[in-house]
Design an enzyme around this catalytic site. Structure first.
Site, PDB file in Angstrom:
ATOM      1  N   LYS A   1     -14.846 -15.436  -4.525  1.00  0.00           N
ATOM      2  CA  LYS A   1     -13.845 -15.768  -3.493  1.00  0.00           C
ATOM      3  C   LYS A   1     -13.580 -17.285  -3.526  1.00  0.00           C
ATOM      4  O   LYS A   1     -13.557 -17.860  -4.603  1.00  0.00           O
ATOM      5  CB  LYS A   1     -14.308 -15.306  -2.116  1.00  0.00           C
ATOM      6  CG  LYS A   1     -14.823 -13.868  -2.148  1.00  0.00           C
ATOM      7  CD  LYS A   1     -15.006 -13.282  -0.787  1.00  0.00           C
ATOM      8  CE  LYS A   1     -15.731 -11.957  -0.901  1.00  0.00           C
ATOM      9  NZ  LYS A   1     -15.478 -11.072   0.205  1.00  0.00           N
TER      10      LYS A   1
ATOM     11  N   SER B   1     -20.893  -5.333   0.461  1.00  0.00           N
ATOM     12  CA  SER B   1     -22.272  -5.675   0.824  1.00  0.00           C
ATOM     13  C   SER B   1     -23.311  -5.066  -0.128  1.00  0.00           C
ATOM     14  O   SER B   1     -24.382  -4.643   0.298  1.00  0.00           O
ATOM     15  CB  SER B   1     -22.554  -5.283   2.281  1.00  0.00           C
ATOM     16  OG  SER B   1     -21.676  -5.990   3.157  1.00  0.00           O
TER      17      SER B   1
HETATM   18  C1  PEP Z   1     -15.982  -8.497  -2.360  1.00  0.00           C
HETATM   19  O1  PEP Z   1     -15.762  -9.689  -2.290  1.00  0.00           O
HETATM   20  O2  PEP Z   1     -15.225  -7.783  -3.013  1.00  0.00           O
HETATM   21  C2  PEP Z   1     -17.147  -7.957  -1.663  1.00  0.00           C
HETATM   22  C3  PEP Z   1     -17.451  -6.690  -1.818  1.00  0.00           C
HETATM   23  O3  PEP Z   1     -17.875  -8.817  -0.888  1.00  0.00           O
HETATM   24  P1  PEP Z   1     -19.365  -8.589  -0.291  1.00  0.00           P
HETATM   25  O4  PEP Z   1     -20.203  -8.109  -1.447  1.00  0.00           O
HETATM   26  O5  PEP Z   1     -19.774  -9.933   0.211  1.00  0.00           O
HETATM   27  O6  PEP Z   1     -19.262  -7.549   0.768  1.00  0.00           O
END
Ligand code: PEP
Length: 250
Positions: free
Chosen positions: A12, A213
């Site tokens: 991100k 997550s």
């Molecule tokens: C993502 O950025 O696509 C994501 C699944 O984030 P996280 O693993 O932090 O939930």
């Protein structure tokens, strides 16, 4: 059909180029795997640093977005030829944050998927429902539509090169993971819609990730499900613990 698992990090808007170099030079040896395809999807400004740092490791580098035109008056955008020239291999398309905060539609995402494939970049096409949609019982319908629209007009051969990522929006960055049964149910539905439109042979080959997550603690259970071929990982990919997800079966 044994599909090779693929674990992709999505950073991100995190890490500067210097932080990228420091993290990858320190951690890359732990991230190498023969069993799993490993990819780091990083901000545009970090791509060259990541490509250079990971050269020769077998770890791929991906962008987190791109424009669907090759060049032109699109201030602030980055194109497929630009990514390709840098040695980028993958591109995340249609992430829920792009859809929600930057107004990306299925039609735009479909154009990007087509451009990525035409440019020899491997798209990681995201889909997933909101909590409201899940509670209304329309998850499967919604995700089927996103997949059909995102892949519209592709040949079966092209679809085989796409990585599909099922990411329930309520599980992204919240610490709330879908249960392995919930994740399997939707990943199976994703494969079924691919089978309906592009045939069984393509559905057997196409890889479907779960995202939301994912951590070292839950990866083994999620990735053991029949239709889950790895994960798209946000928060946990920023830390050395990402290696626990890559080596989930050790
Ligand atoms: C993502 O950025 O696509 C994501 C699944 O984030 P996280 O693993 O932090 O939930």
């Amino acid at each position: 059909m044994m599909r090779k698992k693929i674990v992709a990090g999505n950073w991100k808007m995190n890490k500067t180029p210097k932080e990228t170099a420091a993290f990858l030079s320190g951690a890359k040896d732990k991230m190498v795997s023969d069993a799993v395809d490993v990819v780091f999807c990083v901000p545009f400004v970090d791509l060259q640093v990541a490509v250079d740092a990971l050269a020769g490791t077998g770890i791929g580098v991906g962008a987190e977005n791109m424009h669907f035109e090759d060049a032109g008056a699109f201030t602030g955008e980055v194109s497929a030829p630009m990514l390709k020239e840098m040695g980028v291999e993958y591109v995340v398309l249609g992430h829920s944050e792009r859809r929600e905060y930057f107004g990306e539609t299925d039609e735009m995402i479909n154009k990007k998927v087509k451009k990525a494939l035409a440019s020899d970049l491997k798209p990681i096409l995201c889909c997933g429902e909101t909590l409201e949609q899940r509670e209304a019982g329309i998850t499967i319908e919604w995700v089927r539509m996103q997949i059909k629209c995102g892949l519209l007009g592709l040949t079966a051969e092209e679809v085989q090169k796409v990585v599909l990522a099922y990411e329930p929006i309520w599980a992204i960055g919240t610490g709330k993971t879908a249960t392995s049964e919930q994740a399997q149910e939707v990943c199976k539905a994703v494969r079924e819609v691919v089978a309906e439109v592009y045939g069984d042979a393509t559905a057997d080959v196409v890889r479907v990730q779960y995202g939301g997550s994912v951590s070292g603690a839950n990866a083994a259970e999620l990735f053991a499900m029949a239709d889950i071929d790895g994960g798209l990982v946000g928060g946990a990919s920023l830390k050395e613990d990402f290696a626990d997800i890559i080596h989930y079966n050790k």
